[in-house]
Motif scaffolding. Sequence first.
Motif, PDB file in Angstrom:
ATOM      1  N   VAL A   1      -8.830   5.549  -6.811  1.00 22.73           N
ATOM      2  CA  VAL A   1      -8.097   6.789  -7.003  1.00 22.73           C
ATOM      3  C   VAL A   1      -8.372   7.684  -8.215  1.00 22.73           C
ATOM      4  O   VAL A   1      -8.389   6.918  -9.302  1.00 22.73           O
ATOM      5  CB  VAL A   1      -6.629   6.618  -6.488  1.00 22.73           C
TER       6      VAL A   1
ATOM      7  N   ILE B   1      -8.230   5.678   4.105  1.00 21.57           N
ATOM      8  CA  ILE B   1      -7.307   4.548   3.357  1.00 21.57           C
ATOM      9  C   ILE B   1      -6.976   3.496   4.529  1.00 21.57           C
ATOM     10  O   ILE B   1      -7.018   2.258   4.103  1.00 21.57           O
ATOM     11  CB  ILE B   1      -6.300   5.161   2.490  1.00 21.57           C
TER      12      ILE B   1
ATOM     13  N   ILE C   1      -5.806   1.748  -5.018  1.00 25.34           N
ATOM     14  CA  ILE C   1      -4.524   1.754  -3.883  1.00 25.34           C
ATOM     15  C   ILE C   1      -4.477   0.247  -3.508  1.00 25.34           C
ATOM     16  O   ILE C   1      -5.589  -0.465  -3.189  1.00 25.34           O
ATOM     17  CB  ILE C   1      -4.922   2.523  -2.805  1.00 25.34           C
TER      18      ILE C   1
ATOM     19  N   GLU D   1      -6.361  10.234 -10.033  1.00 28.74           N
ATOM     20  CA  GLU D   1      -5.091  10.932  -9.908  1.00 28.74           C
ATOM     21  C   GLU D   1      -4.928  12.191 -11.135  1.00 28.74           C
ATOM     22  O   GLU D   1      -5.366  12.040 -12.313  1.00 28.74           O
ATOM     23  CB  GLU D   1      -3.995  10.067 -10.446  1.00 28.74           C
TER      24      GLU D   1
ATOM     25  N   LYS E   1       3.536   6.406  -7.817  1.00 28.90           N
ATOM     26  CA  LYS E   1       3.514   6.775  -6.255  1.00 28.90           C
ATOM     27  C   LYS E   1       2.862   8.149  -6.300  1.00 28.90           C
ATOM     28  O   LYS E   1       3.034   9.215  -7.047  1.00 28.90           O
ATOM     29  CB  LYS E   1       4.965   7.110  -5.888  1.00 28.90           C
TER      30      LYS E   1
ATOM     31  N   HIS F   1      -7.302  -0.472   4.737  1.00 33.03           N
ATOM     32  CA  HIS F   1      -6.169  -1.426   4.899  1.00 33.03           C
ATOM     33  C   HIS F   1      -6.220  -2.505   5.921  1.00 33.03           C
ATOM     34  O   HIS F   1      -5.825  -3.630   5.525  1.00 33.03           O
ATOM     35  CB  HIS F   1      -4.919  -0.666   4.957  1.00 33.03           C
TER      36      HIS F   1
ATOM     37  N   PHE G   1       1.605   6.797  -1.222  1.00 31.88           N
ATOM     38  CA  PHE G   1       1.050   5.348  -1.704  1.00 31.88           C
ATOM     39  C   PHE G   1       1.364   5.097  -3.016  1.00 31.88           C
ATOM     40  O   PHE G   1       1.500   5.818  -3.606  1.00 31.88           O
ATOM     41  CB  PHE G   1      -0.598   5.479  -1.420  1.00 31.88           C
ATOM     42  N   HIS G   2       1.009   3.738  -3.163  1.00 35.14           N
ATOM     43  CA  HIS G   2       1.233   3.208  -4.227  1.00 35.14           C
ATOM     44  C   HIS G   2      -0.135   3.193  -5.171  1.00 35.14           C
ATOM     45  O   HIS G   2      -1.333   2.871  -4.450  1.00 35.14           O
ATOM     46  CB  HIS G   2       1.680   1.743  -4.453  1.00 35.14           C
ATOM     47  N   MET G   3      -0.372   3.545  -6.234  1.00 39.46           N
ATOM     48  CA  MET G   3      -1.760   3.561  -7.027  1.00 39.46           C
ATOM     49  C   MET G   3      -1.347   2.899  -8.269  1.00 39.46           C
ATOM     50  O   MET G   3      -0.482   2.605  -9.048  1.00 39.46           O
ATOM     51  CB  MET G   3      -2.043   4.704  -7.533  1.00 39.46           C
TER      52      MET G   3
ATOM     53  N   THR H   1      -5.972  -2.692  -0.136  1.00 43.14           N
ATOM     54  CA  THR H   1      -6.996  -1.873   0.723  1.00 43.14           C
ATOM     55  C   THR H   1      -8.344  -2.684   0.090  1.00 43.14           C
ATOM     56  O   THR H   1      -8.351  -3.372  -1.065  1.00 43.14           O
ATOM     57  CB  THR H   1      -7.227  -0.442   0.410  1.00 43.14           C
TER      58      THR H   1
ATOM     59  N   MET I   1       0.785  -1.326   0.131  1.00 46.92           N
ATOM     60  CA  MET I   1       0.016   0.043  -0.094  1.00 46.92           C
ATOM     61  C   MET I   1       0.926   1.124   0.017  1.00 46.92           C
ATOM     62  O   MET I   1       0.601   2.223  -0.878  1.00 46.92           O
ATOM     63  CB  MET I   1      -0.995  -0.074   1.180  1.00 46.92           C
ATOM     64  N   TYR I   2       1.837   1.277   0.883  1.00 46.58           N
ATOM     65  CA  TYR I   2       2.609   2.459   0.840  1.00 46.58           C
ATOM     66  C   TYR I   2       4.142   2.192  -0.016  1.00 46.58           C
ATOM     67  O   TYR I   2       4.630   1.262  -0.232  1.00 46.58           O
ATOM     68  CB  TYR I   2       3.575   2.681   2.312  1.00 46.58           C
TER      69      TYR I   2
END
Length: 290
Positions: free
Chosen positions: A123, A221, A98, A125, A138, A225, A45-47, A101, A36-37
């Motif tokens: 998400v 978020i 993400i 972006e 990221k 998780h 966070f990662h997407m 989650t 996730m991070y």
Amino acid sequence: MSFSTEERGNPNTLNYRVYFKNSDGKYISPFHDIPMYADEDQIIFHMVVEVPRWTNAKMEIATKDPLNPIKQDVKKGNLRYVANVFPHKGYIWNYGAIPQTWEDPGHTDCDTGCCGDNDPIDVCEIGSKVCSRGDVIKVKVLGVLAMIDEGETDWKVIAINTDDPEAKDFNDITDVQRLKPGYLEATVDWFRRYKVPDGKPENKFAFNGEFKDKEFAIKTIKSTHEFWKALFSKQTNAGELNCKNTCVSEAGSAFCLSPEEAKAIVEKTSPCGNTGLIPDSVDKWFYYEK
């Protein structure tokens, strides 16, 4: 940490899939194996990008399929595309999820009064670059919108790619209002109306359609998780969700896939082939009075 993708099947057809690999070349689940991070200390966070901006194909992480590849959503046997509801052309942001989650359908959210939608948290972006399907980027979280989709809570996180040249100027939802005037209003309008061409009513929102700030978004978020972690401790019944993974679960656990098993799953699918035709209707515009 880097990731790559492998296309299988024929794009724009029912058999098309996008599988993921890590930097070691091991097949992974984008739902479960990507952390996730991206940077927990900096709260980055990662997407996983499912849908690039301006495109119409409704692509999503296949939460019920082995290895959870990206595939196109299907309705009544037909591939799904979002309509161009004037003045919006396709998706108006890079859209995705993400990893690690999960919006628990068995949990009633205290703020919205509705249960989760059984998917990873979404998400939007808002950076300047149009991403590619399957990109793992990221993102800096800025805020969140609480959409109510057919009685389910469907959070929409607003974030910006940390590689965007303007990312340093965006630190909370008020910066989006100030620096990209009209974008948040367009976002609410898009989510409110995008299903109307399919014969469905307009979507509704908690908080009167107002965006909650960065702090609220990060708290939301983190809660999703925790719901995801409950799947792996079997505190929550996964139902039809496929929780098989190659990196998270310990060897011998029910959810653990060996690299050989993961490779066999991918090899059972067709190699990437010719691209199917997109229906002419996808380029049409839909008009109706608000």
